[in-house]
Design a protein around this motif. Structure first.
Motif, PDB file in Angstrom:
ATOM      1  N   ARG A  84      22.115  12.299  47.129  1.00 59.04           N
ATOM      2  CA  ARG A  84      22.224  13.508  47.953  1.00 59.04           C
ATOM      3  C   ARG A  84      21.840  14.757  47.173  1.00 59.04           C
ATOM      4  NH1 ARG A  84      25.128  12.573  52.634  1.00 59.04           N
ATOM      5  NH2 ARG A  84      26.369  10.655  52.689  1.00 59.04           N
ATOM      6  N   ASP A  85      22.078  14.751  45.869  1.00 58.58           N
ATOM      7  CA  ASP A  85      21.956  15.961  45.067  1.00 58.58           C
ATOM      8  C   ASP A  85      20.590  16.143  44.425  1.00 58.58           C
ATOM      9  OD1 ASP A  85      23.337  18.259  43.687  1.00 58.58           O
ATOM     10  OD2 ASP A  85      22.716  17.109  41.926  1.00 58.58           O
ATOM     11  N   LEU A  87      16.548  15.838  44.020  1.00 60.62           N
ATOM     12  CA  LEU A  87      15.294  15.705  44.754  1.00 60.62           C
ATOM     13  C   LEU A  87      14.456  14.549  44.226  1.00 60.62           C
ATOM     14  CD1 LEU A  87      14.199  19.441  45.158  1.00 60.62           C
ATOM     15  CD2 LEU A  87      15.114  17.927  46.920  1.00 60.62           C
ATOM     16  N   SER A  88      14.486  14.319  42.909  1.00 64.49           N
ATOM     17  CA  SER A  88      13.689  13.226  42.347  1.00 64.49           C
ATOM     18  C   SER A  88      14.159  11.882  42.877  1.00 64.49           C
ATOM     19  CB  SER A  88      13.762  13.242  40.817  1.00 64.49           C
ATOM     20  OG  SER A  88      15.105  13.105  40.373  1.00 64.49           O
ATOM     21  N   PHE A  89      15.470  11.718  43.076  1.00 63.10           N
ATOM     22  CA  PHE A  89      16.001  10.470  43.636  1.00 63.10           C
ATOM     23  C   PHE A  89      15.582  10.322  45.093  1.00 63.10           C
ATOM     24  CE2 PHE A  89      19.788   9.151  40.765  1.00 63.10           C
ATOM     25  CZ  PHE A  89      19.003   9.317  39.646  1.00 63.10           C
ATOM     26  N   MET A  90      15.663  11.415  45.856  1.00 60.30           N
ATOM     27  CA  MET A  90      15.280  11.350  47.268  1.00 60.30           C
ATOM     28  C   MET A  90      13.808  10.998  47.420  1.00 60.30           C
ATOM     29  SD  MET A  90      17.358  14.303  49.349  1.00 60.30           S
ATOM     30  CE  MET A  90      17.026  15.656  48.230  1.00 60.30           C
ATOM     31  N   ARG A  91      12.959  11.594  46.596  1.00 61.60           N
ATOM     32  CA  ARG A  91      11.529  11.283  46.682  1.00 61.60           C
ATOM     33  C   ARG A  91      11.274   9.838  46.298  1.00 61.60           C
ATOM     34  NH1 ARG A  91       6.976  14.734  43.504  1.00 61.60           N
ATOM     35  NH2 ARG A  91       8.264  14.134  41.708  1.00 61.60           N
ATOM     36  N   PHE A  92      11.967   9.334  45.275  1.00 61.23           N
ATOM     37  CA  PHE A  92      11.802   7.939  44.859  1.00 61.23           C
ATOM     38  C   PHE A  92      12.172   6.976  45.988  1.00 61.23           C
ATOM     39  CE2 PHE A  92      13.751   4.133  42.849  1.00 61.23           C
ATOM     40  CZ  PHE A  92      12.607   3.607  42.253  1.00 61.23           C
ATOM     41  N   ASP A  99      17.338  13.033  56.306  1.00 59.39           N
ATOM     42  CA  ASP A  99      17.595  11.605  56.478  1.00 59.39           C
ATOM     43  C   ASP A  99      19.006  11.225  56.042  1.00 59.39           C
ATOM     44  OD1 ASP A  99      15.038  10.946  57.452  1.00 59.39           O
ATOM     45  OD2 ASP A  99      14.231  10.916  55.410  1.00 59.39           O
ATOM     46  N   ARG A 100      19.496  10.143  56.645  1.00 55.23           N
ATOM     47  CA  ARG A 100      20.791   9.602  56.247  1.00 55.23           C
ATOM     48  C   ARG A 100      20.712   9.015  54.843  1.00 55.23           C
ATOM     49  NH1 ARG A 100      23.033   5.170  58.884  1.00 55.23           N
ATOM     50  NH2 ARG A 100      20.929   4.434  59.391  1.00 55.23           N
ATOM     51  N   VAL A 101      21.781   9.154  54.089  1.00 52.80           N
ATOM     52  CA  VAL A 101      21.868   8.612  52.733  1.00 52.80           C
ATOM     53  C   VAL A 101      22.901   7.489  52.718  1.00 52.80           C
ATOM     54  CG1 VAL A 101      22.540   9.109  50.351  1.00 52.80           C
ATOM     55  CG2 VAL A 101      21.178  10.765  51.644  1.00 52.80           C
ATOM     56  N   PRO A 102      22.572   6.334  52.150  1.00 57.33           N
ATOM     57  CA  PRO A 102      23.558   5.242  52.091  1.00 57.33           C
ATOM     58  C   PRO A 102      24.813   5.683  51.334  1.00 57.33           C
ATOM     59  CG  PRO A 102      21.365   4.468  51.463  1.00 57.33           C
ATOM     60  CD  PRO A 102      21.284   5.962  51.544  1.00 57.33           C
ATOM     61  N   ASP A 103      25.978   5.398  51.916  1.00 59.37           N
ATOM     62  CA  ASP A 103      27.207   5.763  51.223  1.00 59.37           C
ATOM     63  C   ASP A 103      27.588   4.677  50.222  1.00 59.37           C
ATOM     64  OD1 ASP A 103      28.294   3.673  52.713  1.00 59.37           O
ATOM     65  OD2 ASP A 103      29.227   4.999  54.178  1.00 59.37           O
ATOM     66  N   ALA A 104      28.642   4.933  49.450  1.00 59.56           N
ATOM     67  CA  ALA A 104      29.042   4.024  48.373  1.00 59.56           C
ATOM     68  C   ALA A 104      29.407   2.648  48.913  1.00 59.56           C
ATOM     69  CB  ALA A 104      30.220   4.629  47.604  1.00 59.56           C
ATOM     70  N   LYS A 105      30.070   2.586  50.049  1.00 60.57           N
ATOM     71  CA  LYS A 105      30.461   1.304  50.632  1.00 60.57           C
ATOM     72  C   LYS A 105      29.239   0.489  51.029  1.00 60.57           C
ATOM     73  CE  LYS A 105      33.470  -1.673  52.253  1.00 60.57           C
ATOM     74  NZ  LYS A 105      34.398  -2.398  51.358  1.00 60.57           N
ATOM     75  N   THR A 106      28.231   1.145  51.561  1.00 57.01           N
ATOM     76  CA  THR A 106      27.009   0.444  51.946  1.00 57.01           C
ATOM     77  C   THR A 106      26.286  -0.112  50.727  1.00 57.01           C
ATOM     78  OG1 THR A 106      26.764   1.917  53.861  1.00 57.01           O
ATOM     79  CG2 THR A 106      24.821   0.697  53.163  1.00 57.01           C
ATOM     80  N   VAL A 107      26.257   0.662  49.649  1.00 59.28           N
ATOM     81  CA  VAL A 107      25.637   0.190  48.414  1.00 59.28           C
ATOM     82  C   VAL A 107      26.385  -1.020  47.876  1.00 59.28           C
ATOM     83  CG1 VAL A 107      25.061   0.811  46.040  1.00 59.28           C
ATOM     84  CG2 VAL A 107      24.752   2.486  47.864  1.00 59.28           C
TER      85      VAL A 107
END
Length: 359
Positions: A84-85, A87-92, A99-107
């Motif tokens: 969430r925080d 930008l490099s992770f979001m682009r990867f 967009d929705r971000v997978p939460d910890a439980k989903t991971v």
């Protein structure tokens, strides 16, 4: 309005990240993550969604989250926050700000499905095939070694330790499911030897230092030419290194030498290497109570120059990747360490591709 983001601000920020040398951009450009999709879908066994419901996250996207966790030693909660925080992770991951971000439980659930399907081994092998398709064959012989991977220490009594070693549950654990869920029954304590300086005749210069360690052990073999991990397995920390040679030896290497330290020298291993048509370059042991013969000493010194290359793998995993097992049980530890081995190969592949061509 003052302070309101402009239309091109995000593109400019991404361009600045690229100019600064975003390593994840290079990784996403060189690694075709779609090659993992068949194995991922087979492991997940998702339904056809004919009954409706919220669609699941893309399997490759979730796998890339696990790659980020392996590269940066992130817990599930940290992974959610960092995606969430940063930008490099979001682009990867191919995510936009909306967009929705997978939460910890989903991971956690996604990784647990891979653990139950024992899918990490297949994913590692698929990327190894990808490396070979790009010309990175296992060449110039192989180097075998193992390293302890730390896990959260268990505070058990001597009676509880004896019961676990015998494969039994301590008496009161069965009646305390919450306590049992927090106990790692597969990890083990072992004593790790510290570095000791020796005199010219081979005797230690000072007292040998033994350091207790708890966790698991990452056994692997790398090819000498490219420094890529080719085979691996995971055991508890107390397991004997030499007895895992058959599991990590790479029969596809184009050269015959096999380098390893003295822990691997045994009649059984020498016989295995001979039967496979390989050549043993395992270190010689010092005769008990006698100085090391000069020929053996010179041979060990020459072999150490080659064998030491495998230490760079462990140093990178425990340094920049900060490898540590947070999970409980050897099945999850195997998936965790396997993902780190896979992520290391990805990072190594990016480095190999970025080398200048020989003149």
């Amino acid at each position: 309005m003052v302070g309101q983001p402009g239309f091109f601000d995000l593109d400019e920020r991404y361009a600045a990240l690229s100019a600064a040398g975003d390593p994840l951009l290079r990784l996403s450009e060189l690694v075709d993550f779609e090659v993992f999709r068949p194995q991922l879908l087979k492991a997940l066994r998702r339904s056809d969604r004919s009954k409706g419901g919220r669609p699941p996250y893309d399997a490759v996207l979730m796998f890339k989250v696990l790659v980020l966790q392996a590269l940066y030693n992130l817990s599930d909660d940290q992974a959610e926050f960092q995606v969430r925080d940063r930008l490099s992770f979001m682009r990867f991951l191919g995510l936009g700000l909306h967009d929705r971000v997978p939460d910890a439980k989903t991971v956690w659930l996604f990784r647990e499905l891979l653990v139950r399907a024992k899918a990490v081994e297949g994913l590692f092998d698929r990327f190894d095939a990808h490396l070979r398709e790009h010309g990175y064959l296992a060449m110039s012989g192989q180097i075998v070694d193992a390293s302890i991977v730390a896990a959260p220490k268990q505070r058990n009594t001597d009676a509880e330790k004896d019961a676990l070693k015998e494969g039994r549950l301590p008496g009161d654990w069965k009646d305390k499911p919450a306590k049992l869920a927090q106990k790692d029954r597969d990890a083990r304590w072992t004593m790790k030897r510290g570095r000791v300086r020796r005199l010219e005749d081979g005797r230690p210069k000072g007292p040998e230092i033994m350091v207790p360690a708890f966790g698991y052990k990452n056994h692997l073999s790398t090819d000498r030419c490219h420094g890529l991990i080719r085979k691996w397995t995971v055991t508890d920390a107390a397991a004997n290194d030499g007895r895992r040679l058959a599991e990590v030896i790479d029969r596809s290497n184009t050269a015959s030498p096999v380098w390893a330290d003295t822990a691997y020298r045994s009649r059984q291993n020498e016989g295995l290497i001979s039967r496979l048509g390989l050549r043993s370059m395992i270190h010689f042991r010092k005769p008990p109570g006698k100085p090391m013969p000069d020929p053996a000493k010179k041979a060990n010194a020459a072999r150490s120059k080659v064998r030491s290359a495998v230490e760079h793998v462990f140093a990178h995993q425990k340094g920049p990747m900060n490898l540590f097992v947070r999970t409980i049980g050897i099945a999850r530890a195997r998936a965790k360490i396997g993902m780190v081995n896979l992520a290391y190969n990805m990072r190594r592949f990016v480095w190999l591709e970025g080398r200048p061509a020989p003149g």
